[in-house]
Design a protein around this motif. Structure first.
Motif, PDB file in Angstrom:
ATOM      1  N   PHE A  83       0.813  -1.211   0.000  1.00 44.87           N
ATOM      2  CA  PHE A  83       0.000   0.000   0.000  1.00 44.87           C
ATOM      3  C   PHE A  83       0.850   1.267   0.000  1.00 44.87           C
ATOM      4  N   LEU A  87       0.757   1.782  -3.831  1.00 44.60           N
ATOM      5  CA  LEU A  87      -0.520   2.483  -3.977  1.00 44.60           C
ATOM      6  C   LEU A  87      -0.494   3.875  -3.343  1.00 44.60           C
ATOM      7  N   ASP A  88       0.706   4.342  -2.954  1.00 43.75           N
ATOM      8  CA  ASP A  88       0.859   5.693  -2.413  1.00 43.75           C
ATOM      9  C   ASP A  88      -0.049   6.000  -1.228  1.00 43.75           C
ATOM     10  N   THR A  89      -0.315   5.026  -0.383  1.00 45.51           N
ATOM     11  CA  THR A  89      -1.034   5.320   0.854  1.00 45.51           C
ATOM     12  C   THR A  89      -0.072   6.048   1.786  1.00 45.51           C
ATOM     13  N   LEU A  93      -1.099   6.387   7.879  1.00 46.06           N
ATOM     14  CA  LEU A  93      -2.451   5.831   7.849  1.00 46.06           C
ATOM     15  C   LEU A  93      -2.414   4.325   7.652  1.00 46.06           C
ATOM     16  N   ALA A  97      -3.897   1.743  10.304  1.00 47.16           N
ATOM     17  CA  ALA A  97      -4.892   0.773   9.864  1.00 47.16           C
ATOM     18  C   ALA A  97      -4.436  -0.639  10.226  1.00 47.16           C
TER      19      ALA A  97
ATOM     20  N   ILE B 336      -9.932   2.275   5.891  1.00 39.46           N
ATOM     21  CA  ILE B 336      -8.899   3.326   5.957  1.00 39.46           C
ATOM     22  C   ILE B 336      -7.838   3.087   4.890  1.00 39.46           C
ATOM     23  N   ILE B 337      -7.362   1.853   4.834  1.00 40.42           N
ATOM     24  CA  ILE B 337      -6.184   1.621   3.996  1.00 40.42           C
ATOM     25  C   ILE B 337      -6.537   1.788   2.515  1.00 40.42           C
ATOM     26  N   PHE B 338      -7.763   1.431   2.132  1.00 41.13           N
ATOM     27  CA  PHE B 338      -8.124   1.594   0.721  1.00 41.13           C
ATOM     28  C   PHE B 338      -8.469   3.046   0.384  1.00 41.13           C
ATOM     29  N   ALA B 340      -7.278   5.624   1.778  1.00 40.19           N
ATOM     30  CA  ALA B 340      -6.054   6.414   1.804  1.00 40.19           C
ATOM     31  C   ALA B 340      -5.090   6.017   0.685  1.00 40.19           C
ATOM     32  N   ALA B 341      -5.375   4.931  -0.020  1.00 37.07           N
ATOM     33  CA  ALA B 341      -4.485   4.489  -1.091  1.00 37.07           C
ATOM     34  C   ALA B 341      -4.712   5.368  -2.310  1.00 37.07           C
ATOM     35  N   PHE B 344      -5.013   3.697  -5.665  1.00 42.69           N
ATOM     36  CA  PHE B 344      -6.022   2.639  -5.820  1.00 42.69           C
ATOM     37  C   PHE B 344      -7.008   3.098  -6.886  1.00 42.69           C
TER      38      PHE B 344
END
Lengths: 316, 367
Positions: A83, A87-89, A93, A97, B336-338, B340-341, B344
């Motif tokens: 991520f 996926l640049d999270t 965060l 998470a 949260i994780i998706f 904030a991705a 995505f």
């Protein structure tokens, strides 16, 4: 109280408390050197603690349990890496998470396997053994101090040496640090930044796993919900105070372990234990302020010096 | 031609906005799918339990009241985190501020002989100030000593926790309570219920006011513009002469105040005495809410309602099938994780922007 602090009992308590902190401190050092803001160690530790307990319970093999614990922790690290790196999270965060996933996911697995919600005490999981070092254990005074601790305690000190060696003496270590200091510069000389960060995170997750497994297979004989109780964050604190230096990180991790041991003792004497519990965090805050104040002073000194250099003599 | 370019730019913005919504939607769907799998593995009647997860909270008015009651504290922490994140500060001390606020409110709430009209505001101010102190410290350390905000915030959370527990369990401990808790609050400090329901208390109104004030502050005041500018680009803010340090410190203090009042309302609205023995997770929930809302308090009520809804679902599941309510934190983590991705669905988003731009260009060329 003072006599307690100088007793062998206290050393035992210190090492019991300090072992997981040293491990997770090393995890934080690896993450920090690669300049990854990872706060997911708490989640990694929890999953590893669970993996170790159930792995060893079902296979009755310590090694298989340890392998499962590490695999769980690595899986968390892989999710984090995917991520954050792909996926640049925002790393913070993703970390938060995964910590949330750690508290909830482990309880789910415990419930799935045992039908209980709080712990795995109904499973016959194994413990890491205490190690008696031959010859040394027979030396008076020194013997009981050096010998007879949990296997993981010795491995924790080995981990410190390993991290130090990795960072100072190996190509991989230097690459990780190059990526951490300036990713663009590292990329320009042909280092694969993502891959390097990925490797650093994997190594990190192994150390976090060791710390987590010590919790459920040494500190306690089984897994309980949320048993790491913020130790992942203390590891980050130690690493921050030590500016990423492995030996100093170990020193602070042990210092924090000592303050936890004092807290436990205070509790058994019915003294307020909260002050000892908040020590690691307070020391870290004060330490960061002192370091910040010093570097700011240095900055302004350098700035002044630079001004002097660049001001033409006649310009006054 | 110029018109077409402008149009295409607008279109790009619309697409980006649409995809930010899609990301949230997909995140929720993926989370629900995972929840279904998790439930199916531990449940004897998976379909029925999944339906409980989806519509269980609507089953009766008591459960609906639970949704509102769970939403109240989240209004505060969600707004608090939105504000401080808008200013670019990764200050996750809302957890500690909420806890500290509850402790400070307790100190005032146990005092006898104050009329309610004064007592409740006094508690709220005490809670707010404690919260402001907790969240303000990382802000001040960041500005004054260059301490990394997130590390300072992590540390201050625990300092607030243990200091608070010390105060509750030593000077304020009620030995006659039979468990570790503070003295009873004075009657005059307890929040009155609304609509004849004790669980929906005055905190709801205060919380909604906090959301509105937060929105107004951020979007309709000069200070809000400063906050957002500092958040977008600190260097730009510095060079355009904004007081960056002051903005960061004040934003942290305001956020902390909001979170602290939240802790006050939650404690005085639901309990007779201080009962927490650890973190309540409201601050972390605030982080999740801010992420869902892209730091805009405007969306906080909707996001809060959603989160309170799934929390109530989890309770309903626990009640009907003994499924541990912690399953909900798995759902939260996935969302949260998706959300904030940032990349995505990026491929899809990029393709549709390119397609629209091409269409616009060819139309523009034909004119």
């Amino acid at each position: 109280m003072l006599s307690y602090i100088f007793s062998a009992n206290f050393l035992d308590a210190l090492l019991r408390m300090g072992t997981p902190l040293v491990f997770v401190g090393m995890a934080a050092v690896m993450g920090g050197k690669a300049n990854i803001l990872c706060v997911a160690y708490e989640g990694m530790m929890l999953f590893a603690a669970l993996g170790g307990a159930i792995g060893s319970a079902y296979t009755q093999s310590l090694l298989a349990g340890a392998a499962l614990g590490m695999a769980f922790s690595m899986a968390v690290a892989m999710i984090f890496a995917y991520f954050v790196l792909y996926l640049d999270t925002k790393p913070l965060l993703a970390g938060l998470a995964l910590n949330t996933l750690g508290t909830g996911g482990t309880v789910y697995v415990v419930y799935l396997l045992t039908g209980m919600k709080l712990d795995t005490s109904s499973l016959p999981s194994l413990k890491f053994p205490a190690v008696d070092i031959p010859l040394i254990k027979d030396i008076p005074i020194l013997g009981p101090i050096l010998s007879g601790h949990n296997l993981m305690t010795y491995l924790a000190f080995l981990a410190v040496a390993l991290v130090w060696f990795l960072l100072k003496k190996t190509r991989l270590g230097l690459r990780i640090q190059a990526v951490g200091q300036d990713a663009a510069a590292a990329a320009s000389v042909g280092i694969n930044v993502r891959k390097t960060k990925f490797i650093a995170l994997t190594i990190s997750s192994i150390f976090a796993a060791m710390g987590g497994m010590y919790m459920s297979m040494g500190y306690l004989p089984y897994f309980t919900a949320n048993m790491t109780a913020g130790r992942g964050f203390i590891g980050i604190a130690a690493q921050n105070l030590a500016v990423g230096h492995p030996l100093w990180t170990m020193f602070f991790a042990l210092l924090f372990g000592a303050s936890m041991a004092v807290g436990n003792m205070a509790q058994s004497y019915r003294l307020p234990s909260q002050f000892a519990a908040l020590m690691p965090y307070l020391i870290t805050l004060i330490g960061l302020v002192i370091m910040g104040a010093r570097s700011k002073k240095q900055d302004s000194l350098t700035a002044e010096a630079a001004m002097k250099l660049h001001t033409p003599a006649g310009a006054k | 031609m110029g018109n077409a370019v402008k149009k295409s730019k607008d279109m790009t913005k619309t697409i980006e906005r649409r995809f930010s919504f899609l990301r949230t939607l997909f995140a929720v769907l993926i989370a629900l799918a995972i929840a279904f799998v998790l439930i199916a593995t531990v449940s004897e009647k998976p379909l029925q339990d999944f339906i409980t997860l989806l519509v269980g909270p609507l089953k009766n008015t008591s459960r609906m009241a639970t949704i509102v009651s769970k939403a109240i504290p989240l209004l505060f922490t969600g707004t608090a985190v939105c504000l401080v994140y808008s200013c670019g500060q990764i200050n996750i001390a809302a957890e500690g501020a909420f806890f500290g606020g509850a402790v400070a409110a307790t100190c005032v709430a146990i005092l006898p002989g104050i009329p309610p009209v004064i007592h409740i505001p006094l508690c709220a101010i005490a809670g707010g100030l404690a919260g402001a102190a907790v969240m303000g410290i990382p802000g001040i350390l960041r500005v004054r000593y260059n301490v990394v905000t997130i590390v300072a915030a992590l540390m201050i959370n625990y300092v607030a926790l243990y200091l608070g527990l010390y105060i509750i369990l030593n000077p304020l401990r009620d030995p006659s309570a039979g468990f570790e808790a503070s003295f009873l609050f004075s009657e005059s400090a307890l929040l009155p219920g609304l609509f004849g329901n004790q669980r929906i208390h005055l905190g709801l109104l205060v919380g909604l006011a906090a959301v509105v004030l937060g929105y107004w502050l951020l979007n309709h005041t000069a200070f809000g513009l400063q906050m957002r500018t500092v958040g977008e680009n600190e260097k730009f803010a510095t060079y355009s002469g904004m007081p960056v340090g002051k903005t960061i410190v004040f934003t942290s203090l305001i956020s902390g105040f909001v979170a602290g009042v939240g802790g006050t309302m939650e404690t005085l609205g639901n309990y007779q005495r201080f009962v927490y023995s650890g973190f309540t997770n409201h601050g972390w929930d605030g982080v999740m809410l801010a992420v869902l809302c892209h730091n805009d308090p405007k969306y906080i009520p909707v996001a809060v309602l959603f989160l309170a809804y799934i929390k109530t679902s989890a309770d309903a599941l626990n009640f009907s099938s003994k499924i541990p309510p912690e399953i909900i934190s798995v759902i939260q983590a996935v969302i949260i994780i998706f959300v904030a991705a940032e990349r995505f669905l990026a491929g899809w988003e990029h393709r549709s922007i390119v397609k629209h731009s091409k269409d616009a260009m060819s139309k523009g060329g034909a004119e």
